[in-house]
Motif scaffolding. Structure first.
Motif, PDB file in Angstrom:
ATOM      1  N   GLY A   1       0.798  -1.222   0.000  1.00 28.48           N
ATOM      2  CA  GLY A   1       0.000   0.000   0.000  1.00 28.48           C
ATOM      3  C   GLY A   1       0.830   1.270   0.000  1.00 28.48           C
ATOM      4  O   GLY A   1       0.333   2.348   0.322  1.00 28.48           O
ATOM      5  N   ARG A   2       2.085   1.163  -0.393  1.00 28.67           N
ATOM      6  CA  ARG A   2       2.996   2.312  -0.396  1.00 28.67           C
ATOM      7  C   ARG A   2       3.337   2.681  -1.845  1.00 28.67           C
ATOM      8  O   ARG A   2       4.479   2.618  -2.262  1.00 28.67           O
ATOM      9  CB  ARG A   2       4.242   1.954   0.423  1.00 28.67           C
ATOM     10  N   ARG A   3       2.313   3.079  -2.585  1.00 27.62           N
ATOM     11  CA  ARG A   3       2.434   3.304  -4.029  1.00 27.62           C
ATOM     12  C   ARG A   3       3.456   4.379  -4.382  1.00 27.62           C
ATOM     13  O   ARG A   3       4.235   4.214  -5.317  1.00 27.62           O
ATOM     14  CB  ARG A   3       1.059   3.651  -4.589  1.00 27.62           C
ATOM     15  N   THR A   4       3.466   5.492  -3.685  1.00 26.91           N
ATOM     16  CA  THR A   4       4.412   6.566  -4.017  1.00 26.91           C
ATOM     17  C   THR A   4       5.843   6.067  -3.918  1.00 26.91           C
ATOM     18  O   THR A   4       6.663   6.327  -4.810  1.00 26.91           O
ATOM     19  CB  THR A   4       4.207   7.780  -3.091  1.00 26.91           C
ATOM     20  N   GLU A   5       6.147   5.323  -2.858  1.00 26.98           N
ATOM     21  CA  GLU A   5       7.493   4.764  -2.701  1.00 26.98           C
ATOM     22  C   GLU A   5       7.763   3.713  -3.779  1.00 26.98           C
ATOM     23  O   GLU A   5       8.896   3.591  -4.265  1.00 26.98           O
ATOM     24  CB  GLU A   5       7.659   4.142  -1.321  1.00 26.98           C
ATOM     25  N   ALA A   6       6.735   2.972  -4.161  1.00 31.03           N
ATOM     26  CA  ALA A   6       6.887   1.956  -5.204  1.00 31.03           C
ATOM     27  C   ALA A   6       7.247   2.606  -6.536  1.00 31.03           C
ATOM     28  O   ALA A   6       8.153   2.143  -7.239  1.00 31.03           O
ATOM     29  CB  ALA A   6       5.603   1.140  -5.333  1.00 31.03           C
ATOM     30  N   VAL A   7       6.549   3.676  -6.873  1.00 27.52           N
ATOM     31  CA  VAL A   7       6.834   4.399  -8.118  1.00 27.52           C
ATOM     32  C   VAL A   7       8.262   4.936  -8.087  1.00 27.52           C
ATOM     33  O   VAL A   7       9.007   4.819  -9.066  1.00 27.52           O
ATOM     34  CB  VAL A   7       5.809   5.534  -8.342  1.00 27.52           C
ATOM     35  N   ASP A   8       8.662   5.493  -6.953  1.00 27.89           N
ATOM     36  CA  ASP A   8      10.027   6.009  -6.824  1.00 27.89           C
ATOM     37  C   ASP A   8      11.065   4.899  -6.983  1.00 27.89           C
ATOM     38  O   ASP A   8      12.093   5.092  -7.624  1.00 27.89           O
ATOM     39  CB  ASP A   8      10.218   6.704  -5.471  1.00 27.89           C
ATOM     40  N   ALA A   9      10.783   3.735  -6.408  1.00 26.51           N
ATOM     41  CA  ALA A   9      11.724   2.608  -6.495  1.00 26.51           C
ATOM     42  C   ALA A   9      11.875   2.141  -7.942  1.00 26.51           C
ATOM     43  O   ALA A   9      12.999   1.881  -8.402  1.00 26.51           O
ATOM     44  CB  ALA A   9      11.256   1.457  -5.609  1.00 26.51           C
ATOM     45  N   LEU A  10      10.766   2.034  -8.658  1.00 25.68           N
ATOM     46  CA  LEU A  10      10.859   1.601 -10.051  1.00 25.68           C
ATOM     47  C   LEU A  10      11.482   2.681 -10.925  1.00 25.68           C
ATOM     48  O   LEU A  10      12.238   2.378 -11.851  1.00 25.68           O
ATOM     49  CB  LEU A  10       9.496   1.183 -10.591  1.00 25.68           C
ATOM     50  N   GLY A  11      11.184   3.937 -10.631  1.00 19.38           N
ATOM     51  CA  GLY A  11      11.817   5.034 -11.370  1.00 19.38           C
ATOM     52  C   GLY A  11      13.327   5.008 -11.193  1.00 19.38           C
ATOM     53  O   GLY A  11      14.085   5.170 -12.152  1.00 19.38           O
ATOM     54  N   ALA A  12      13.782   4.760  -9.957  1.00 19.70           N
ATOM     55  CA  ALA A  12      15.222   4.660  -9.687  1.00 19.70           C
ATOM     56  C   ALA A  12      15.823   3.465 -10.421  1.00 19.70           C
ATOM     57  O   ALA A  12      16.948   3.518 -10.911  1.00 19.70           O
ATOM     58  CB  ALA A  12      15.471   4.556  -8.189  1.00 19.70           C
ATOM     59  N   ALA A  13      15.069   2.384 -10.501  1.00 17.72           N
ATOM     60  CA  ALA A  13      15.551   1.195 -11.214  1.00 17.72           C
ATOM     61  C   ALA A  13      15.745   1.512 -12.692  1.00 17.72           C
ATOM     62  O   ALA A  13      16.759   1.132 -13.286  1.00 17.72           O
ATOM     63  CB  ALA A  13      14.569   0.042 -11.043  1.00 17.72           C
ATOM     64  N   LEU A  14      14.796   2.206 -13.278  1.00 21.39           N
ATOM     65  CA  LEU A  14      14.884   2.522 -14.703  1.00 21.39           C
ATOM     66  C   LEU A  14      16.018   3.503 -15.002  1.00 21.39           C
ATOM     67  O   LEU A  14      16.590   3.477 -16.093  1.00 21.39           O
ATOM     68  CB  LEU A  14      13.549   3.062 -15.210  1.00 21.39           C
ATOM     69  N   GLU A  15      16.369   4.335 -14.031  1.00 22.54           N
ATOM     70  CA  GLU A  15      17.496   5.249 -14.204  1.00 22.54           C
ATOM     71  C   GLU A  15      18.827   4.500 -14.278  1.00 22.54           C
ATOM     72  O   GLU A  15      19.820   5.045 -14.726  1.00 22.54           O
ATOM     73  CB  GLU A  15      17.527   6.274 -13.075  1.00 22.54           C
ATOM     74  N   ARG A  16      18.832   3.250 -13.834  1.00 21.94           N
ATOM     75  CA  ARG A  16      20.059   2.446 -13.830  1.00 21.94           C
ATOM     76  C   ARG A  16      20.260   1.694 -15.145  1.00 21.94           C
ATOM     77  O   ARG A  16      21.118   0.842 -15.240  1.00 21.94           O
ATOM     78  CB  ARG A  16      20.019   1.431 -12.695  1.00 21.94           C
TER      79      ARG A  16
END
Length: 115
Positions: free
Chosen positions: A77-92
């Protein structure tokens, strides 16, 4: 045609299936990743997220850990953090097609394709 959106648990199952080929690799972090997914499957999302965050810190290029961190955060239920985590992954510069597709699908379903 109506698109069926997977639940967070369905996404975790699909991502875990993509990981199956990794289990045979001699990657020490794969064991830790599997343990975190076991936590998630039993509903221990805080433990899973903690393990995955530690993996990401130790192995910044480990795309699977970043993917699963995002999915576990969403399932918790922590969608904002989830989006940030995947965004950081894609930056890699994720270079594994299966993980890239799972990340992109999740972000599109979460209405965050700009990540």
């Amino acid at each position: 045609m109506t698109r069926i959106r997977p639940t967070p648990f369905g996404r975790l199952a699909a991502a875990r299936q993509a990981l199956a080929s990794c289990r045979a690799l001699p990657v020490p972090a794969a064991t830790d990743l599997a343990a975190a997914l076991d936590n998630a499957e039993t509903g221990a999302f805080a433990d899973a997220a903690s393990r995955l965050a530690a993996l990401v810190a130790a192995e910044p290029g480990f795309a699977a850990a970043r993917l699963f961190l995002g999915l576990v955060l969403d399932a918790a239920g922590r969608r904002t953090e989830a989006v940030d985590a995947l965004g950081a992954a894609l930056e890699r510069d994720v270079d594994d097609y299966d993980y890239l597709c799972l990340m992109a699908d999740a972000l599109i379903d979460w209405a965050a394709p700009e990540q």
